[in-house]
Design an enzyme around this catalytic site. Structure first.
Site, mmCIF file in Angstrom:
data_model
loop_
_atom_site.group_PDB
_atom_site.id
_atom_site.type_symbol
_atom_site.label_atom_id
_atom_site.label_comp_id
_atom_site.label_asym_id
_atom_site.label_seq_id
_atom_site.Cartn_x
_atom_site.Cartn_y
_atom_site.Cartn_z
ATOM 1 N N TYR A 58 0.949 -1.167 0.073
ATOM 2 C CA TYR A 58 0.039 -0.024 -0.065
ATOM 3 C C TYR A 58 0.826 1.407 0.173
ATOM 4 O O TYR A 58 0.858 2.012 0.573
ATOM 5 C CB TYR A 58 -0.876 0.062 1.301
ATOM 6 C CG TYR A 58 -2.338 0.755 1.179
ATOM 7 C CD1 TYR A 58 -3.310 0.122 0.209
ATOM 8 C CD2 TYR A 58 -2.517 1.942 1.570
ATOM 9 C CE1 TYR A 58 -4.224 0.769 -0.023
ATOM 10 C CE2 TYR A 58 -3.732 2.587 1.309
ATOM 11 C CZ TYR A 58 -4.587 2.101 0.714
ATOM 12 O OH TYR A 58 -5.724 2.847 0.347
ATOM 13 N N ASP A 62 9.758 -3.019 -5.819
ATOM 14 C CA ASP A 62 10.214 -3.944 -6.526
ATOM 15 C C ASP A 62 11.498 -4.627 -5.641
ATOM 16 O O ASP A 62 11.330 -6.018 -5.780
ATOM 17 C CB ASP A 62 10.788 -3.469 -7.769
ATOM 18 C CG ASP A 62 9.883 -2.763 -8.799
ATOM 19 O OD1 ASP A 62 8.996 -3.710 -9.108
ATOM 20 O OD2 ASP A 62 9.839 -1.708 -8.985
ATOM 21 N N GLN A 72 9.459 -6.957 -3.004
ATOM 22 C CA GLN A 72 8.725 -8.367 -3.642
ATOM 23 C C GLN A 72 9.794 -9.444 -3.473
ATOM 24 O O GLN A 72 9.481 -10.479 -3.469
ATOM 25 C CB GLN A 72 8.678 -7.874 -5.353
ATOM 26 C CG GLN A 72 7.581 -6.891 -5.458
ATOM 27 C CD GLN A 72 6.989 -6.833 -7.054
ATOM 28 O OE1 GLN A 72 7.391 -7.472 -7.820
ATOM 29 N NE2 GLN A 72 6.389 -5.662 -7.344
ATOM 30 N N HIS A 78 4.950 -4.090 -13.051
ATOM 31 C CA HIS A 78 6.223 -3.682 -13.749
ATOM 32 C C HIS A 78 6.615 -5.095 -13.972
ATOM 33 O O HIS A 78 6.219 -6.152 -13.428
ATOM 34 C CB HIS A 78 6.907 -3.193 -12.394
ATOM 35 C CG HIS A 78 8.264 -2.252 -12.871
ATOM 36 N ND1 HIS A 78 8.337 -2.436 -14.365
ATOM 37 C CD2 HIS A 78 9.221 -1.934 -12.478
ATOM 38 C CE1 HIS A 78 9.476 -1.167 -14.375
ATOM 39 N NE2 HIS A 78 10.137 -1.173 -13.210
ATOM 40 N N SER A 106 8.084 32.458 -31.243
ATOM 41 C CA SER A 106 8.338 33.661 -32.460
ATOM 42 C C SER A 106 9.043 32.901 -33.636
ATOM 43 O O SER A 106 9.779 31.789 -33.239
ATOM 44 C CB SER A 106 9.347 34.690 -31.574
ATOM 45 O OG SER A 106 10.634 33.795 -31.260
#
Ligand SMILES: NC(=O)C1=CN([C@@H]2O[C@H](COP(=O)(O)OP(=O)(O)OC[C@H]3O[C@@H](n4cnc5c(N)ncnc54)[C@H](O)[C@@H]3O)[C@@H](O)[C@H]2O)C=CC1
Ligand SMILES: CC(=O)[C@](C)(O)C(=O)O
Ligand SMILES: [Mg+2]
Ligand SMILES: [Mg+2]
Length: 347
Positions: free
Chosen positions: A38, A100, A103, A124, A270
């Site tokens: 979370y 990551d 995990q 991912h 411009s």
């Protein structure tokens, strides 16, 4: 699925009108979807799923800041908020939205609960693509899918609340049930994606790591600093250097690129600016292309993954990141930005 011609190349894109929310709800009606983690993506995806009528629970380490955030967002301990493994056990779809690096540490605990027919979802391609470094090798009898929102979880939620969608890419790594693609698309729509672009885990992670280290974050931060420094060294005031580097870019010119492309932004400047910018563009491209190639090589070789894993697995990684962000925040450039932002006139 629509085949769309992108500048002469045909690609597959799933549109919301072909895969509407009610179809996603139908596909997911018997699933228990556990959002694990979370942090940034977790809240965005979990709250959007919930508001879209999906049966969703959250798995998070108890007592952490993220656990408190989940409670504050209305998830209830023992009802819709559980420890990571408990949530994985209850789930039929495990959405792995831990960091990551996180995990890797949590993998054995999650894997235990990946029984036949469940789906494992990522945002991912990192863990699966760099499996030699992460050890993340999913069991053969589960679906393995990816939906990667192309933006921050914070925008995913705020855009959803505004009635907009954020586009995502999606991929199927492993189809054990024959329904992996359908599950991926249903989850993609239900988390609040607008269009879903087809990819693979490997393509997603290579492009994502390059993009965020390159133009999206690293390069833009670096080139801002370089130009600001040059203007300051050449005697310009902080406000002038900031206005000509950042403020005019984000407030006036970037929105023109977003709306109608680079040529449109040029056309609205411009003829003096156009002449000069057209002449200097190539020099900047040539100067940076070798750096971007070096970056891409470093992504593909796994070196970038290794650096991330090594740095973000340390217990104090958040404090270290915060320290570095504070250096940026306290630099003259961004302190000037703080003041300049207060001077945006509201008419
Ligand atoms: N931040 C973003 O907006 C985006 C993130 N992604 C991907 O989504 C995934 C989640 O990313 P973020 O939300 O940024 O993650 P994050 O860095 O905010 O961390 C998510 C959660 O992981 C938990 N965590 C960390 N280590 C843990 C461990 N060892 N055990 C248990 N929990 C642990 C933290 O408590 C945190 O709540 C990643 O794969 C990321 O690459 C993809 C697109 C954008
Ligand atoms: C927001 C996003 O998609 C990034 C930049 O790739 C990430 O947070 O990893
Ligand atoms: Mg990204
Ligand atoms: Mg990323």
């Amino acid at each position: 699925m629509a085949t769309i011609n992108f500048g002469g190349v045909q690609e597959n894109v799933v549109k919301r009108d072909e895969f509407p929310l009610n179809k996603a709800q139908e596909v997911l009606k018997n699933e228990t979807v556990a959002v694990i983690g979370y942090g940034v993506q977790g809240p965005g995806q979990a709250l959007n799923l919930k508001d879209n009528g999906v049966n969703v629970i959250v798995g998070q380490r108890k007592g952490t800041g993220s656990w408190k955030k989940a409670l504050a967002d209305g998830w209830e301990e023992g009802e819709t908020l559980f420890e990571v493994e408990e949530a994985c056990k209850k789930a039929t779809v495990v959405m792995n939205l831990l960091s990551d690096a996180g995990q890797i540490q949590a993998w054995e605990g999650i894997k235990k609960h990946l029984t036949k027919g469940k789906a494992l979802y990522f945002s991912h391609g990192f863990g699966v693509t760099f499996y030699e470094k992460t050890g993340i090798v999913p069991p053969k009898d589960v679906d393995v899918v990816l939906v990667a929102p192309k933006g921050s979880g914070t925008s995913l939620r705020s855009m959803f609340l505004n009635g907009q969608g954020l586009n995502s890419s999606y991929a199927v790594f492993q189809d054990a049930t024959g329904k992996a693609r359908e599950r991926a698309l249903a989850l993609g729509i239900a988390i609040g994606s607008g269009y879903l672009f087809e990819t693979t885990f490997q393509k997603e992670v290579y492009s994502d790591l390059t993009g965020e280290r390159g133009v999206l974050m690293g390069a833009v931060a670096g080139i801002f600093e370089a130009q600001y420094n040059v203007l300051r060294q050449r005697g310009h005031s902080p406000s002038e250097a900031f206005n000509e580097t950042v403020e005019e870019f984000t407030q006036s010119l970037m929105p023109l690129i977003a709306d109608n492309g680079m040529d449109w932004m040029f056309a609205n400047c411009s003829t003096t600016a156009q002449r000069g910018a057209l002449d200097w563009k190539g020099k900047f491209r040539e100067a940076t292309e070798p750096v971007l190639n070096e970056l891409y090589d470093s992504v593909v070789s796994g070196k970038e993954a290794e650096i991330v894993i090594e740095a973000n697995s340390k217990p104090d990684y958040r404090t270290k990141l915060e320290e570095e962000l504070n250096v940026m925040k306290n630099s003259e450039l961004w302190q000037t930005g703080l003041e300049v932002r207060k001077l945006r006139p509201k008419l």
